[in-house]
Scaffold this motif. Structure first.
Motif, PDB file in Angstrom:
ATOM      1  N   ASN A  71       0.829  -1.202   0.000  1.00  0.00           N
ATOM      2  CA  ASN A  71       0.000   0.000   0.000  1.00  0.00           C
ATOM      3  C   ASN A  71       0.863   1.251   0.000  1.00  0.00           C
ATOM      4  O   ASN A  71       0.666   2.172  -0.805  1.00  0.00           O
ATOM      5  CB  ASN A  71      -0.923  -0.023   1.229  1.00  0.00           C
ATOM      6  CG  ASN A  71      -1.995   1.048   1.184  1.00  0.00           C
ATOM      7  OD1 ASN A  71      -1.735   2.184   0.819  1.00  0.00           O
ATOM      8  ND2 ASN A  71      -3.195   0.700   1.602  1.00  0.00           N
ATOM      9  N   SER A 156      -6.429   7.514  -2.447  1.00  0.00           N
ATOM     10  CA  SER A 156      -6.435   7.444  -0.984  1.00  0.00           C
ATOM     11  C   SER A 156      -7.662   6.688  -0.478  1.00  0.00           C
ATOM     12  O   SER A 156      -7.579   5.928   0.494  1.00  0.00           O
ATOM     13  CB  SER A 156      -6.403   8.858  -0.377  1.00  0.00           C
ATOM     14  OG  SER A 156      -5.166   9.485  -0.643  1.00  0.00           O
ATOM     15  N   GLY A 157      -8.803   6.896  -1.139  1.00  0.00           N
ATOM     16  CA  GLY A 157     -10.013   6.156  -0.758  1.00  0.00           C
ATOM     17  C   GLY A 157      -9.832   4.665  -0.935  1.00  0.00           C
ATOM     18  O   GLY A 157     -10.240   3.868  -0.076  1.00  0.00           O
ATOM     19  N   VAL A 160      -7.679   3.309   1.901  1.00  0.00           N
ATOM     20  CA  VAL A 160      -8.435   3.085   3.135  1.00  0.00           C
ATOM     21  C   VAL A 160      -9.167   1.743   3.068  1.00  0.00           C
ATOM     22  O   VAL A 160      -9.137   0.955   4.021  1.00  0.00           O
ATOM     23  CB  VAL A 160      -9.444   4.231   3.375  1.00  0.00           C
ATOM     24  CG1 VAL A 160     -10.392   3.883   4.513  1.00  0.00           C
ATOM     25  CG2 VAL A 160      -8.711   5.534   3.672  1.00  0.00           C
ATOM     26  N   CYS A 163      -6.823  -1.122   3.577  1.00  0.00           N
ATOM     27  CA  CYS A 163      -6.426  -1.274   4.982  1.00  0.00           C
ATOM     28  C   CYS A 163      -7.503  -1.994   5.782  1.00  0.00           C
ATOM     29  O   CYS A 163      -7.213  -2.899   6.576  1.00  0.00           O
ATOM     30  CB  CYS A 163      -6.151   0.096   5.603  1.00  0.00           C
ATOM     31  SG  CYS A 163      -4.607   0.873   5.058  1.00  0.00           S
ATOM     32  N   VAL A 164      -8.752  -1.586   5.579  1.00  0.00           N
ATOM     33  CA  VAL A 164      -9.865  -2.212   6.300  1.00  0.00           C
ATOM     34  C   VAL A 164      -9.956  -3.695   5.950  1.00  0.00           C
ATOM     35  O   VAL A 164     -10.111  -4.560   6.826  1.00  0.00           O
ATOM     36  CB  VAL A 164     -11.196  -1.498   5.976  1.00  0.00           C
ATOM     37  CG1 VAL A 164     -12.370  -2.258   6.575  1.00  0.00           C
ATOM     38  CG2 VAL A 164     -11.168  -0.059   6.497  1.00  0.00           C
ATOM     39  N   GLN A 182      -3.329   0.554  11.183  1.00  0.00           N
ATOM     40  CA  GLN A 182      -4.285   1.604  11.547  1.00  0.00           C
ATOM     41  C   GLN A 182      -3.700   2.991  11.306  1.00  0.00           C
ATOM     42  O   GLN A 182      -4.406   3.910  10.855  1.00  0.00           O
ATOM     43  CB  GLN A 182      -4.687   1.460  13.017  1.00  0.00           C
ATOM     44  CG  GLN A 182      -5.778   2.424  13.463  1.00  0.00           C
ATOM     45  CD  GLN A 182      -7.078   2.232  12.702  1.00  0.00           C
ATOM     46  OE1 GLN A 182      -7.590   1.121  12.642  1.00  0.00           O
ATOM     47  NE2 GLN A 182      -7.614   3.302  12.120  1.00  0.00           N
ATOM     48  N   GLN A 185      -4.080   3.605   7.697  1.00  0.00           N
ATOM     49  CA  GLN A 185      -5.473   3.912   7.362  1.00  0.00           C
ATOM     50  C   GLN A 185      -5.829   5.350   7.748  1.00  0.00           C
ATOM     51  O   GLN A 185      -6.451   6.087   6.963  1.00  0.00           O
ATOM     52  CB  GLN A 185      -6.413   2.940   8.087  1.00  0.00           C
ATOM     53  CG  GLN A 185      -7.887   3.169   7.766  1.00  0.00           C
ATOM     54  CD  GLN A 185      -8.791   2.177   8.478  1.00  0.00           C
ATOM     55  OE1 GLN A 185      -8.395   1.047   8.754  1.00  0.00           O
ATOM     56  NE2 GLN A 185     -10.004   2.596   8.792  1.00  0.00           N
ATOM     57  N   ASP A 186      -5.425   5.766   8.943  1.00  0.00           N
ATOM     58  CA  ASP A 186      -5.692   7.144   9.387  1.00  0.00           C
ATOM     59  C   ASP A 186      -5.001   8.153   8.477  1.00  0.00           C
ATOM     60  O   ASP A 186      -5.561   9.209   8.158  1.00  0.00           O
ATOM     61  CB  ASP A 186      -5.218   7.332  10.825  1.00  0.00           C
ATOM     62  CG  ASP A 186      -6.013   6.505  11.824  1.00  0.00           C
ATOM     63  OD1 ASP A 186      -7.117   6.040  11.467  1.00  0.00           O
ATOM     64  OD2 ASP A 186      -5.521   6.299  12.955  1.00  0.00           O
ATOM     65  N   GLU A 188      -4.203   7.718   5.274  1.00  0.00           N
ATOM     66  CA  GLU A 188      -4.904   7.742   3.985  1.00  0.00           C
ATOM     67  C   GLU A 188      -6.188   8.584   4.084  1.00  0.00           C
ATOM     68  O   GLU A 188      -6.520   9.345   3.162  1.00  0.00           O
ATOM     69  CB  GLU A 188      -5.257   6.313   3.548  1.00  0.00           C
ATOM     70  CG  GLU A 188      -4.058   5.410   3.298  1.00  0.00           C
ATOM     71  CD  GLU A 188      -3.558   5.465   1.873  1.00  0.00           C
ATOM     72  OE1 GLU A 188      -3.777   6.481   1.193  1.00  0.00           O
ATOM     73  OE2 GLU A 188      -2.952   4.476   1.437  1.00  0.00           O
ATOM     74  N   GLU A 189      -6.895   8.440   5.186  1.00  0.00           N
ATOM     75  CA  GLU A 189      -8.121   9.205   5.369  1.00  0.00           C
ATOM     76  C   GLU A 189      -7.823  10.702   5.451  1.00  0.00           C
ATOM     77  O   GLU A 189      -8.552  11.534   4.892  1.00  0.00           O
ATOM     78  CB  GLU A 189      -8.857   8.734   6.626  1.00  0.00           C
ATOM     79  CG  GLU A 189      -9.475   7.342   6.470  1.00  0.00           C
ATOM     80  CD  GLU A 189     -10.084   6.815   7.758  1.00  0.00           C
ATOM     81  OE1 GLU A 189      -9.713   7.313   8.841  1.00  0.00           O
ATOM     82  OE2 GLU A 189     -10.925   5.900   7.678  1.00  0.00           O
ATOM     83  N   ARG A 192      -7.015  12.194   1.983  1.00  0.00           N
ATOM     84  CA  ARG A 192      -8.209  12.488   1.189  1.00  0.00           C
ATOM     85  C   ARG A 192      -8.795  13.851   1.570  1.00  0.00           C
ATOM     86  O   ARG A 192      -9.164  14.647   0.698  1.00  0.00           O
ATOM     87  CB  ARG A 192      -9.255  11.386   1.396  1.00  0.00           C
ATOM     88  CG  ARG A 192     -10.504  11.548   0.553  1.00  0.00           C
ATOM     89  CD  ARG A 192     -11.452  10.380   0.783  1.00  0.00           C
ATOM     90  NE  ARG A 192     -11.779  10.212   2.178  1.00  0.00           N
ATOM     91  CZ  ARG A 192     -12.668  10.962   2.839  1.00  0.00           C
ATOM     92  NH1 ARG A 192     -13.296  11.948   2.194  1.00  0.00           N
ATOM     93  NH2 ARG A 192     -12.930  10.738   4.102  1.00  0.00           N
TER      94      ARG A 192
END
Length: 199
Positions: A71, A156-157, A160, A163-164, A182, A185-186, A188-189, A192
């Motif tokens: 990623n 970026s979406g 995320v 990652c999930v 995590q 993921q944070d 990447e969010e 965005r």
């Protein structure tokens, strides 16, 4: 040594029960020592206290950390391809910030994988080529800040979502590996949200 063996035989002849007890203690100690030598990272990695390599979690750890490697590698490579396309100072500064954090997270995942006795694979050559060609086509006629930001927002979406999915696919990964995923993921969010300013 020979003298120790002779001494043990004398003890066994005089007191068999005591000699057997000593023998059991010796083998338990030797088994414990061997296990600790074989798995120096068996419980903890690094001074930060990240739990990466519990033996029964090793496969999920490696798979989750490999997902982080792939990623972050895609994010870093994408930004390096897009950076020369823009002259927008503020936009370029944001892309550089993101690229540096992708690189940092990528290095942390590599280090964790190596500590677990694995070797990071990273993106395949075909995956890298597909990404590069896709970016080239989407920016062939439009290198505006808005178009580049839109592409990166979508990326970026997808990051995320990846990652999930990875965290759900490898539920037995140790806390340290999960924390790293995590953080990605944070990140990447947040990317965005930051990129939406340039749409």
């Amino acid at each position: 040594s020979l003298e120790i063996h002779k001494g043990f035989l004398r003890l066994f002849a005089l007191n068999p029960a005591c000699a057997c007890e000593i023998l059991v203690i010796f083998f338990v100690f030797r088994y414990t020592l061997n296990n600790r030598i074989k798995s120096p990272f068996g419980h903890i990695l690094g001074a930060k206290g990240g739990f990466f390599c519990m033996e029964n979690q090793k496969n999920d750890n490696l798979n989750l950390l490999e997902a982080v490697v792939q990623n972050t590698e895609m994010g870093k490579n994408t930004l390096e391809q897009i950076l020369p396309m823009t002259n927008d100072v503020q936009f370029k500064a944001e892309l550089l910030r993101q690229r540096n954090i992708y690189h940092q997270l990528n290095q942390e995942a590599h280090t964790a994988i190596e500590a677990c006795g694995g070797s990071a694979q990273g993106q395949s050559t075909m995956a890298k080529l597909n990404t590069k060609m896709g970016i080239g086509l989407k920016t062939l006629t439009d290198k505006s800040t808005r178009n580049l930001a839109e592409m990166l927002t979508q990326g970026s979406g997808m990051g995320v979502v990846d990652c999930v999915k990875s965290c759900k696919d490898y539920p037995n990964a140790a806390p340290g590996a999960k924390r790293l995923a995590q953080r990605l993921q944070d990140f990447e969010e947040d990317n965005r949200i930051q990129l939406e300013r340039f749409l």
